[in-house]
Every structure is written in structure tokens, then in C-alpha cells.
Design a protein around this motif. Structure first.
Motif, PDB file in Angstrom:
ATOM      1  N   TYR A   1       0.813  -1.222   0.000  1.00 26.56           N
ATOM      2  CA  TYR A   1       0.000   0.000   0.000  1.00 26.56           C
ATOM      3  C   TYR A   1       0.846   1.271   0.000  1.00 26.56           C
ATOM      4  O   TYR A   1       0.300   2.365  -0.080  1.00 26.56           O
ATOM      5  N   GLY A   2       2.164   1.143   0.110  1.00 21.32           N
ATOM      6  CA  GLY A   2       3.020   2.325   0.136  1.00 21.32           C
ATOM      7  C   GLY A   2       2.720   3.234   1.307  1.00 21.32           C
ATOM      8  O   GLY A   2       2.852   4.456   1.207  1.00 21.32           O
ATOM      9  N   CYS A   3       2.291   2.650   2.424  1.00 23.22           N
ATOM     10  CA  CYS A   3       1.937   3.396   3.647  1.00 23.22           C
ATOM     11  C   CYS A   3       0.802   4.392   3.415  1.00 23.22           C
ATOM     12  O   CYS A   3       0.695   5.391   4.112  1.00 23.22           O
ATOM     13  N   LYS A   4      -0.055   4.133   2.412  1.00 21.79           N
ATOM     14  CA  LYS A   4      -1.192   5.010   2.116  1.00 21.79           C
ATOM     15  C   LYS A   4      -2.497   4.290   2.422  1.00 21.79           C
ATOM     16  O   LYS A   4      -2.607   3.079   2.257  1.00 21.79           O
ATOM     17  N   CYS A   5      -3.492   5.056   2.836  1.00 21.75           N
ATOM     18  CA  CYS A   5      -4.814   4.508   3.109  1.00 21.75           C
ATOM     19  C   CYS A   5      -5.442   3.988   1.808  1.00 21.75           C
ATOM     20  O   CYS A   5      -5.435   4.693   0.793  1.00 21.75           O
ATOM     21  N   ALA A   6      -5.977   2.789   1.858  1.00 19.10           N
ATOM     22  CA  ALA A   6      -6.599   2.189   0.673  1.00 19.10           C
ATOM     23  C   ALA A   6      -7.911   2.870   0.305  1.00 19.10           C
ATOM     24  O   ALA A   6      -8.342   2.800  -0.838  1.00 19.10           O
ATOM     25  N   ILE A   7      -8.537   3.542   1.250  1.00 17.82           N
ATOM     26  CA  ILE A   7      -9.822   4.194   0.988  1.00 17.82           C
ATOM     27  C   ILE A   7      -9.635   5.624   0.500  1.00 17.82           C
ATOM     28  O   ILE A   7     -10.100   5.998  -0.573  1.00 17.82           O
ATOM     29  N   CYS A   8      -8.934   6.449   1.271  1.00 19.21           N
ATOM     30  CA  CYS A   8      -8.846   7.883   0.941  1.00 19.21           C
ATOM     31  C   CYS A   8      -7.484   8.312   0.399  1.00 19.21           C
ATOM     32  O   CYS A   8      -7.336   9.432  -0.077  1.00 19.21           O
ATOM     33  N   GLY A   9      -6.468   7.450   0.480  1.00 20.26           N
ATOM     34  CA  GLY A   9      -5.147   7.777  -0.052  1.00 20.26           C
ATOM     35  C   GLY A   9      -4.274   8.608   0.878  1.00 20.26           C
ATOM     36  O   GLY A   9      -3.167   8.994   0.515  1.00 20.26           O
ATOM     37  N   TRP A  10      -4.747   8.871   2.104  1.00 19.71           N
ATOM     38  CA  TRP A  10      -3.979   9.694   3.043  1.00 19.71           C
ATOM     39  C   TRP A  10      -2.677   9.005   3.419  1.00 19.71           C
ATOM     40  O   TRP A  10      -2.610   7.786   3.553  1.00 19.71           O
ATOM     41  N   GLN A  11      -1.630   9.807   3.561  1.00 25.51           N
ATOM     42  CA  GLN A  11      -0.336   9.304   4.013  1.00 25.51           C
ATOM     43  C   GLN A  11       0.283  10.358   4.909  1.00 25.51           C
ATOM     44  O   GLN A  11       0.243  11.546   4.599  1.00 25.51           O
ATOM     45  N   ILE A  12       0.889   9.919   5.992  1.00 25.87           N
ATOM     46  CA  ILE A  12       1.527  10.857   6.908  1.00 25.87           C
ATOM     47  C   ILE A  12       2.807  11.400   6.268  1.00 25.87           C
ATOM     48  O   ILE A  12       3.410  10.748   5.421  1.00 25.87           O
TER      49      ILE A  12
ATOM     50  N   ASN B   1      -8.712   7.601  10.597  1.00 23.22           N
ATOM     51  CA  ASN B   1     -10.132   7.959  10.435  1.00 23.22           C
ATOM     52  C   ASN B   1     -10.910   6.848   9.732  1.00 23.22           C
ATOM     53  O   ASN B   1     -11.989   6.458  10.184  1.00 23.22           O
ATOM     54  N   CYS B   2     -10.377   6.333   8.627  1.00 20.09           N
ATOM     55  CA  CYS B   2     -11.059   5.261   7.905  1.00 20.09           C
ATOM     56  C   CYS B   2     -11.084   3.977   8.729  1.00 20.09           C
ATOM     57  O   CYS B   2     -12.044   3.209   8.659  1.00 20.09           O
ATOM     58  N   HIS B   3     -10.039   3.750   9.532  1.00 17.29           N
ATOM     59  CA  HIS B   3      -9.988   2.571  10.392  1.00 17.29           C
ATOM     60  C   HIS B   3     -11.153   2.612  11.386  1.00 17.29           C
ATOM     61  O   HIS B   3     -11.859   1.616  11.579  1.00 17.29           O
ATOM     62  N   LYS B   4     -11.365   3.760  11.992  1.00 17.87           N
ATOM     63  CA  LYS B   4     -12.468   3.903  12.950  1.00 17.87           C
ATOM     64  C   LYS B   4     -13.814   3.729  12.247  1.00 17.87           C
ATOM     65  O   LYS B   4     -14.723   3.069  12.765  1.00 17.87           O
ATOM     66  N   LYS B   5     -13.946   4.305  11.045  1.00 22.59           N
ATOM     67  CA  LYS B   5     -15.189   4.144  10.278  1.00 22.59           C
ATOM     68  C   LYS B   5     -15.437   2.675   9.949  1.00 22.59           C
ATOM     69  O   LYS B   5     -16.575   2.198  10.012  1.00 22.59           O
ATOM     70  N   ALA B   6     -14.381   1.950   9.596  1.00 28.37           N
ATOM     71  CA  ALA B   6     -14.509   0.519   9.283  1.00 28.37           C
ATOM     72  C   ALA B   6     -14.902  -0.263  10.539  1.00 28.37           C
ATOM     73  O   ALA B   6     -15.740  -1.175  10.478  1.00 28.37           O
TER      74      ALA B   6
END
Length: 152
Positions: free
Chosen positions: A57-68, A110-115
Motif C-alpha cells: 500500500y506504500g503506507c497510504k490509506c486504501a480508501i482515501c489515499g492519506w499518508q503521513i 479515520n477510515c480505520h475507525k469508520k470501518a
């Protein structure tokens, strides 16, 4: 009646024949000790696939694409992958889900909590989930190209 605690060995008074612990603290300690082997196995299984998930995933969120920010991930020459996105079990372990790659996905907090709360459904997570060959250079790996085309 007097009994001896199975955990600490202290004698205690009880009215029940089934009592085996002198306190809730000893009962919780016994439960933790009983569950320890499965927790250790789960941690080993997870650490085995953790690096694969981060690179897939390249350390990116699979849903929104956010990366720190890279500034926060790299600290004093070390990569701190625990910052930023998190690994989520699509089917929770408590419901029989495994720690295998086909049940894991990278999500931002955020997406983790939503999931976790079902706002993002399992079907949506499955659609966003990357397969192992998604991150490979398929031109140089014909067997992966064929597998991807066949949906394997």
C-alpha cells in the motif's frame, strides 16, 4: 469453606464449591495466562505480513489515499511505520478472521475507525483492497500478469 487460589496460592473463604480464585485480579491473571499462546501466535503471524502490507500500500490509506508526512515517519534515520496508517482486519479475528494478506488492508486512523463502526462496509473494504501482484512491475513478471488477468 476454605480453598486455595489456583493463581497465588493464598487461602480464601468461599460459599461455592466451584470457586478457584481468591479475587477478580487472580481470575484475570489466569485468563491472560491461558490466552497468551494464541496472542503470541497472532503477533508472530501479523509481524510476518506487516512489511508486505506496508510495501503493497506504500503506507497510504486504501480508501482515501492519506499518508503521513515523511518527516514524521523518518526519525533519526529510522522508519517509524507505526505512525500514520494502520493495518485493519476486514473480518475481525474475534469473528474468525485470519491474519493472512487476503484479510488485511491499510487504513488511515479515520477510515480505520469508520470501518470498525461499519460506516465503511466490508464490501467496500474488499473493493479497495490491493492484491499482492498490484504493486509489482507486471511487464517483467508474466506469471503475475496472467494471474491478474485470470483474477487469481
Amino acid at each position: 469453606m476454605k480453598k486455595k487460589c489456583k493463581v497465588c496460592g493464598k487461602e480464601f473463604e468461599t460459599k461455592s464449591n466451584r470457586a478457584i480464585y481468591c479475587s477478580d485480579k487472580c481470575k484475570r491473571a489466569a485468563i491472560r495466562e491461558k490466552e497468551k499462546p494464541s496472542l503470541i501466535k497472532r503477533a508472530k503471524d501479523m509481524s510476518r505480513d506487516k512489511d508486505k502490507i506496508y510495501s503493497l500500500y506504500g503506507c497510504k490509506c486504501a480508501i482515501c489515499g492519506w499518508q503521513i508526512s515523511d518527516k514524521l515517519i523518518n526519525h533519526e534515520g529510522k522508519t517509524l511505520r507505526s505512525y500514520g496508517c494502520e493495518i485493519h482486519h476486514i473480518i475481525p479475528v474475534s469473528e474468525g478472521g485470519s491474519g493472512e494478506l487476503d484479510n488485511l488492508i491499510m487504513l488511515c486512523p479515520n477510515c480505520h475507525k469508520k470501518a470498525d463502526y461499519g460506516v465503511i462496509t466490508r464490501e467496500e473494504l474488499r473493493k479497495a483492497q490491493k492484491k499482492e501482484c498490484d504493486n509489482e512491475d507486471l511487464r517483467n513478471r508474466p506469471e503475475l500478469m496472467i494471474a491478474k488477468l485470470l483474477g487469481l
